[in-house]
Design an enzyme around this catalytic site. Sequence first.
Site, PDB file in Angstrom:
ATOM      1  CD  GLN A  11      33.902  50.836  92.161  1.00 50.03           C
ATOM      2  OE1 GLN A  11      34.147  50.127  91.191  1.00 50.03           O
ATOM      3  NE2 GLN A  11      32.764  50.764  92.810  1.00 50.03           N
ATOM      4  CB  SER A  92      41.043  48.711  91.449  1.00 52.29           C
ATOM      5  OG  SER A  92      39.938  48.105  90.824  1.00 52.29           O
ATOM      6  CG  LEU A  93      38.232  53.793  88.999  1.00 49.99           C
ATOM      7  CD1 LEU A  93      37.590  53.653  87.636  1.00 49.99           C
ATOM      8  CD2 LEU A  93      37.335  54.507  89.970  1.00 49.99           C
ATOM      9  NE  ARG A 117      37.768  48.424  85.467  1.00 46.18           N
ATOM     10  CZ  ARG A 117      37.864  48.544  86.778  1.00 46.18           C
ATOM     11  NH1 ARG A 117      37.102  49.432  87.413  1.00 46.18           N
ATOM     12  NH2 ARG A 117      38.702  47.788  87.480  1.00 46.18           N
ATOM     13  CG  HIS A 201      40.230  43.326  91.113  1.00 51.20           C
ATOM     14  ND1 HIS A 201      40.662  43.816  89.890  1.00 51.20           N
ATOM     15  CD2 HIS A 201      39.889  44.405  91.853  1.00 51.20           C
ATOM     16  CE1 HIS A 201      40.590  45.138  89.908  1.00 51.20           C
ATOM     17  NE2 HIS A 201      40.124  45.516  91.089  1.00 51.20           N
ATOM     18  CD  GLN A 250      42.376  47.041  86.874  1.00 47.71           C
ATOM     19  OE1 GLN A 250      41.158  47.047  86.750  1.00 47.71           O
ATOM     20  NE2 GLN A 250      43.098  48.150  86.981  1.00 47.71           N
TER      21      GLN A 250
END
Length: 311
Positions: A11, A92-93, A117, A201, A250
């Site tokens: 993102q 991440s994503l 998510r 996170h 994560q």
Amino acid sequence: MSCFSVVFPGQGSQSVGMLSDLFNAYPLVSDIYQEASDTLGYDMAKLINAGPEEELNMTSRTQPALLTASFAVWRVWTFLQGQMPSYMAGHSLGEYSALVCSGAMTFRDGLRLVETRGRLMQEAVPSGVGAMAAVLGLDNDVVAAGCQEAAGDQVVSPVNYNAIGQVVIAGHKEAVERASAILKEKGAKKIVPLSVSVPSHCILMKSASEKLAEVLESVEIASPVIPVFNNVDVKCEEDPAKIKDALVRQLYCPVRWTDIVVAMADAGVESQLEMGPGKVLTGTVKRIDKRIEGVSVNTPATIQELIGIKG
């Protein structure tokens, strides 16, 4: 091409009109956008190509849009018979993009999963309650100590180790502001508040992770055809159960991007191709490990040049 990896952005890399050249050059990109539209029930091509920006930046929209965009670049690469990488990873994503492109999960399952998510993340911390900020120019341990000093009865902690001297912190808005002031006093060169709607996170995402774990139980995951370094352990897991466990953790554990790039270099990777909009990861690789050359791959010209197709 020498030993190389493919990485996918998270993102923050989204923008209205992203990959427009690729969309216009290859009909299969339009087909991928249509598959995303059919899966999620809204016009993905319109969202990516025309916005509005406010909708594209909604977490539950951003995540499927970025997965769609990254998958489209990868599919053009494979359509043109580009060489297969030795490793994959995603920030991440982007880890979901890597798992889809490595064959660990289907595109449709990936879309539904990241949409869920994003929704769970937003529900866990209402807009305005959390915040994130990038801290530039301090050692990791100094950032961690500053966060601990600022936390009080709230949450703030390092969550993204993006490069040497570049750490993102996240938590309650007030705690992030206190930590930012403390870290400025400790010598941070710059502190940049991030335009995000959720504090990713950090431990505030624990409730979202527990719900994500329930959703993942019904998602079929296979062993990746191409090894994928995960964010939390910097490991290439083959066991589907371990892959799911890493995805759950994560959500509330730091992204160890610096360690991932170093691990790739240690494994012999010489080039890193960032497939997706923007060039955030390409910028960080230069500061992490000079053994790897980073290349942003999101235009027809770049893809054709790397594959060796003459125009």
